[in-house]
Design an enzyme around this catalytic site. Sequence first.
Site, mmCIF file in Angstrom:
data_model
loop_
_atom_site.group_PDB
_atom_site.id
_atom_site.type_symbol
_atom_site.label_atom_id
_atom_site.label_comp_id
_atom_site.label_asym_id
_atom_site.label_seq_id
_atom_site.Cartn_x
_atom_site.Cartn_y
_atom_site.Cartn_z
ATOM 1 N N CYS A 3 -56.977 -61.366 56.406
ATOM 2 C CA CYS A 3 -56.124 -62.308 55.660
ATOM 3 C C CYS A 3 -55.030 -61.573 54.883
ATOM 4 O O CYS A 3 -55.307 -60.923 53.868
ATOM 5 C CB CYS A 3 -56.996 -63.145 54.722
ATOM 6 S SG CYS A 3 -56.066 -64.200 53.595
ATOM 7 N N CYS A 19 -54.531 -62.749 51.264
ATOM 8 C CA CYS A 19 -55.641 -62.284 50.426
ATOM 9 C C CYS A 19 -55.336 -60.895 49.871
ATOM 10 O O CYS A 19 -55.586 -60.604 48.695
ATOM 11 C CB CYS A 19 -56.944 -62.226 51.220
ATOM 12 S SG CYS A 19 -57.532 -63.830 51.815
#
Length: 308
Positions: free
Chosen positions: A36, A39
């Site tokens: 991700c 993230c």
Amino acid sequence: MGLNIEEQKAVDRFRKEVVEPSMTKLVIVDFWAEWCGPCKALTPVIEKVAADYADKGVILAKINVDEDKFIAAQFQVKSIPTVYALFQGQPVADLTQARTESQLGQMLDQLLGQLPIEAGAADGAPQGPSPEEIEQFLAMGEAALSEGDAQRAAGIFSQVAEFAGDNAAAPAGLVKALVALGQTDEAGQVLAAVEADPNLAGDPAIAAAKSALELAANSVDDDELSGLLSAAKGNPDDMDAQLAFAEAAFAAGARDEAADTLLGMVEKDRGWNEGAARAKLLKIFEAVGLEDEWVVATRRRLSKILFG
């Protein structure tokens, strides 16, 4: 409850690391994954704010959705990053939209003003992070360093050093992070301050940081490195040329090339210059970290050469 063994383990782990601390603390739960991108952008923000608010009763818990799919499913996580604040086992706020330190800090301030968060000792004195929380932040710093994000690692280790000045791993990690950033003067200042403390100077973590700084002293520019490589390749029997290239290569971050060269030297003549190649490898292992996967693999190669 009809849970399988892995799901039960996940629940038990979540109860211990999140639910139980949330009985008195405010727990930020960050759902993330290695793949991700957003993230990774949000992680340093959350980690820094969590460290800044640790003495106010804020704890950070990271949940990898690939490893803890059952927990993520219980929270109905549809996309990541997803960030919740939990108190007494219940979500009290969705922090996902807070993408800056200022935004996250404002939301935490509001929650801390509304909830009876335990943020101090019995006498009212400020209470810093627990030993478990300190270890968690140190692990985050080491992970950032191993992933090549030295800037984030330096920030984490610096924060931990403020709370846990007696933990040698924090300044040691900061030294290594500064070395990785090329800030060797600053790293030297941190190391000098730590070595002046008799309670920390003899710690193995400090010795490893010192090795990292010493190895960085062999740093050269790209042209010099190319020249050393040419000299090493052109004179394979010139052990001095091989060692000079290996030292410069490691300082430049080319640790595979450095290790290959040093291993070749050990294989060709392990006793050369009182075992200088092997000694250099051992110093590199110490600087990188004996538990590092690359070090473990390279040590196996060295052992195979030495003991056949």
